[in-house]
Design a protein around this motif. Structure first.
Motif, PDB file in Angstrom:
ATOM      1  N   ILE A   4       0.855  -1.182   0.000  1.00 38.62           N
ATOM      2  CA  ILE A   4       0.000   0.000   0.000  1.00 38.62           C
ATOM      3  C   ILE A   4       0.889   1.229   0.000  1.00 38.62           C
ATOM      4  N   GLU A  17      -5.238   5.156   0.828  1.00 38.10           N
ATOM      5  CA  GLU A  17      -6.360   4.259   0.594  1.00 38.10           C
ATOM      6  C   GLU A  17      -7.664   5.010   0.808  1.00 38.10           C
ATOM      7  N   THR A  25      -8.839  -4.255   2.251  1.00 38.90           N
ATOM      8  CA  THR A  25      -7.529  -4.720   2.694  1.00 38.90           C
ATOM      9  C   THR A  25      -7.648  -5.559   3.965  1.00 38.90           C
TER      10      THR A  25
END
Length: 252
Positions: A4, A17, A25
């Motif tokens: 990420i 995100e 996730t």
């Protein structure tokens, strides 16, 4: 865990995100971790208070740097990233929103929850309200957050026995982070740990969210002061100016 991307905001590495992506996730990692008996993914959040605390206290900063993922649970972090970085944060990942995005996925995909925190009455109401909203959501357990260190071994054993996919811990900063760092290696029956601050007070109905316009204007902190002036006024008076300085000087 998938890679990420992160950027530095206010001095901490913040994950890039959306709230929906963050929920995905956690769900995917929790499912993949089943039966592996490995330490869980450690997910936490940062707001202005956290930025100030981490800059002022190296021990608290280390607790956050041990996390696998840090989300921006504060609108000013998102705004600072938009003005001061080339890869801005897409949106605020507030835990009070993330729990609902995750619960919807969890209910559909049979991913289990455990709530740890708040008072006994508060945690019971939080679980009951979540079950009413998501009838298919599976809670394998819950417990209040008043846990003495000499009780932790028994609690860890209990949690590992029921093996929740996602363990939500709401004990406040930095107590919840200390609990995770102290016990993470032993919580091998858990897939993901998400620190949650005052989440359960919102889920139980004790506290209310700010109106949408205040959330969008990054003024939820002002609404919270009105709700809890004795507890929060001095905190925000001292940490907000420091957090603004950190956002301006330690974001890149």
């Amino acid at each position: 865990m998938k890679d990420i991307p992160v950027i530095t905001v206010g001095g901490l590495p913040i994950a890039i995100e959306t709230c929906d992506e963050a929920a995905r996730t956690m769900i995917d990692h929790a499912v993949a971790a089943r039966g592996k008996m490995e330490p869980p993914l450690y997910v936490t959040s940062a707001n202005g208070q956290v930025l100030s605390s981490c800059a002022s206290n190296p021990e608290i900063r280390e607790l956050f740097l041990k996390a696998d993922i840090i989300h921006a649970d504060g609108g000013p972090l998102v705004q600072a990233s938009r003005y001061l970085t080339k890869c801005p944060l897409p949106e605020r990942v507030a835990t009070t929103d993330l729990v609902h995005d995750t619960a919807r996925m969890a209910a559909a995909e049979k991913v289990t929850f455990y709530f740890l925190g708040a008072t006994q009455d508060g945690i019971e109401k939080a679980v009951a309200n979540m079950k009413q909203l998501y009838p298919d959501l599976d809670f394998v357990g819950y417990r209040n957050g008043y846990v003495a260190e000499d009780e932790e071994a028994g609690l860890i054993e209990e949690i590992n026995k029921v093996a929740p996919d996602i363990l939500w811990i709401g004990m406040g900063v930095p107590r919840e982070q200390q609990f995770v760092v102290r016990n993470r290696e032993r919580l091998t029956g858990v897939g993901v740990i998400k620190t949650s601050g005052g989440l359960f007070d919102f889920l139980s109905g004790k506290n209310k969210r700010a109106p949408d316009w205040m959330q969008k204007a990054s003024l939820e902190w002002a609404f919270r002061i009105c709700q809890e002036p004795k507890r929060l006024f001095w905190r925000y008076l001292t940490t907000n100016p420091h957090a603004i300085w950190l956002l301006l000087t330690r974001t890149r």
